[in-house]
Design a protein around this motif. Structure first.
Motif, short mmCIF file in Angstrom:
data_model
loop_
_atom_site.label_atom_id
_atom_site.label_comp_id
_atom_site.label_asym_id
_atom_site.label_seq_id
_atom_site.Cartn_x
_atom_site.Cartn_y
_atom_site.Cartn_z
N LYS A 41 0.80 -1.21 0.00
CA LYS A 41 0.00 0.00 0.00
C LYS A 41 0.84 1.27 0.00
CE LYS A 41 -0.77 0.26 5.03
NZ LYS A 41 -1.80 0.19 6.09
N SER A 42 2.11 1.15 0.31
CA SER A 42 3.01 2.32 0.29
C SER A 42 3.66 2.52 -1.07
CB SER A 42 4.09 2.18 1.37
OG SER A 42 4.91 1.05 1.10
N MET B 156 3.31 -4.42 -12.95
CA MET B 156 2.24 -5.41 -12.87
C MET B 156 2.42 -6.37 -14.05
SD MET B 156 -0.36 -6.21 -10.91
CE MET B 156 -0.69 -4.66 -10.04
N ILE B 157 2.68 -7.65 -13.73
CA ILE B 157 3.16 -8.59 -14.74
C ILE B 157 2.30 -9.84 -14.84
CG2 ILE B 157 5.18 -9.93 -15.51
CD1 ILE B 157 5.67 -6.89 -15.15
N ASP B 158 1.98 -10.23 -16.05
CA ASP B 158 1.50 -11.59 -16.32
C ASP B 158 2.46 -12.18 -17.35
OD1 ASP B 158 0.27 -13.98 -16.82
OD2 ASP B 158 -1.75 -13.14 -16.81
N THR C 37 -11.16 -11.61 -13.30
CA THR C 37 -9.82 -11.33 -13.82
C THR C 37 -8.99 -10.77 -12.67
OG1 THR C 37 -10.42 -9.07 -14.49
CG2 THR C 37 -10.57 -10.80 -16.19
N MET C 38 -7.69 -10.89 -12.81
CA MET C 38 -6.77 -10.30 -11.84
C MET C 38 -6.14 -9.05 -12.44
SD MET C 38 -7.18 -12.36 -9.33
CE MET C 38 -5.86 -11.88 -8.20
N GLU C 39 -5.54 -8.25 -11.60
CA GLU C 39 -4.96 -6.99 -12.07
C GLU C 39 -3.91 -7.20 -13.15
OE1 GLU C 39 -3.68 -4.44 -8.93
OE2 GLU C 39 -5.63 -4.43 -7.92
N TYR D 279 -5.49 -0.23 -9.54
CA TYR D 279 -4.48 -1.27 -9.41
C TYR D 279 -3.70 -1.15 -8.10
CZ TYR D 279 -5.74 -2.24 -14.18
OH TYR D 279 -6.47 -2.56 -15.29
N ASN D 280 -3.11 -2.28 -7.73
CA ASN D 280 -2.44 -2.41 -6.44
C ASN D 280 -3.42 -2.16 -5.29
OD1 ASN D 280 -0.29 -2.95 -4.68
ND2 ASN D 280 0.30 -0.80 -4.56
#
Length: 262
Positions: free
Chosen positions: A74-75, A81-83, A219-221, A249-250
């Protein structure tokens, strides 16, 4: 930002090369705790991407990494952000509709996106603040900055009053999506459907091959971040269902709410 874009492209294309090495051979399939499939291609692509992105000193959130506790995440002002292999089911089916997705998130918004399609060697990329997105068909799994001049500008399709092209998931077309299509038909729209796997659905919208992508399945981020960036760069929005705001996101939960892209 351009330097980070080049790094992300290098990571995606390098991962794609390794994925294709495995794609051409027999490979074993295992399953995660959520019953989703996993192959050595997911793992090796992830290792390559991490090795290239770690020197940026920007935290990495990847489907195949051990997940970072939200109290630490959170900081993050920025994160990758990877797939490493989006569309593992398509990879297993050997239909070619799988991608490598890399996005840069800043203040919960995607600011840069790269999607690489290893089978066709097609690369999509964008920096959102530039308000432009591009694609290029490579001759090999290699990209140099000087090749940007050969890239094509992506232009989304102009809205047509009575005609809608919907892109839907190859593996996850469900009753909610069918109801959404029926509702458009009831409004007098001429609806046609295009099915694609992985983040290729975002690419079709950015490239003017479809008008709407409704997603009424989980779905995921990491599934959406890179495509979200590319769509935003050409003026398209990725809106949460029943909320007047785009995906973020996050988050504490990396699971996305349902959404529509248009």
């Amino acid at each position: 930002m351009n330097e980070l874009l080049e790094i992300a492209i290098n990571a995606a294309v390098s991962a794609g090369a390794e994925i294709m090495n495995i794609y051409s051979k027999d490979f074993e399939i295992s399953f995660k705790s959520d019953h989703s499939p996993l192959t050595v291609a997911d793992e090796r692509a992830n290792a390559i991407i991490n090795s290239i992105l770690i020197p940026t000193k920007i935290p990495i959130i990847s489907e195949e990494n051990k997940q970072i506790n939200f109290e630490d995440r959170k900081s993050f002002e920025s994160c990758w952000m990877i797939d490493p292999l989006d569309g593992t089911k398509e990879f297993i089916k050997r239909n070619g509709e799988f991608t490598v997705n890399i996005a840069l998130i800043k203040n919960m918004r995607p600011v840069l996106g790269v999607i690489y399609v290893p089978v066709t060697k097609t690369l999509y990329y964008a920096v959102v603040q530039d308000n432009k997105a591009y694609k290029i068909d490579l001759s090999s799994h290699f990209f140099a900055n000087k090749m940007k001049g050969q890239s094509q500008l992506l232009v989304p399709s102009l809205s047509r009053e009575n005609e809608v092209i919907i892109v839907a998931s190859r593996s996850h077309l469900n009753s909610e999506t069918e109801l959404y299509i029926d509702d458009l038909t009831q409004l007098g729209k001429k609806v046609s459907l295009v099915s694609r796997g992985s983040s290729l659905k975002f690419c079709l919208l950015a490239d003017g091959k479809a008008n709407i992508y409704p997603r009424f399945a989980p779905t995921m981020e990491w599934d959406t971040a890179a495509g979200h960036a590319i769509c935003n760069a050409v003026g398209l929005k990725v809106m949460q269902i029943d909320l007047e705001e785009e995906l973020k996101y996050n988050k504490e939960s990396l699971l996305n709410p349902f959404f529509v892209v248009k």
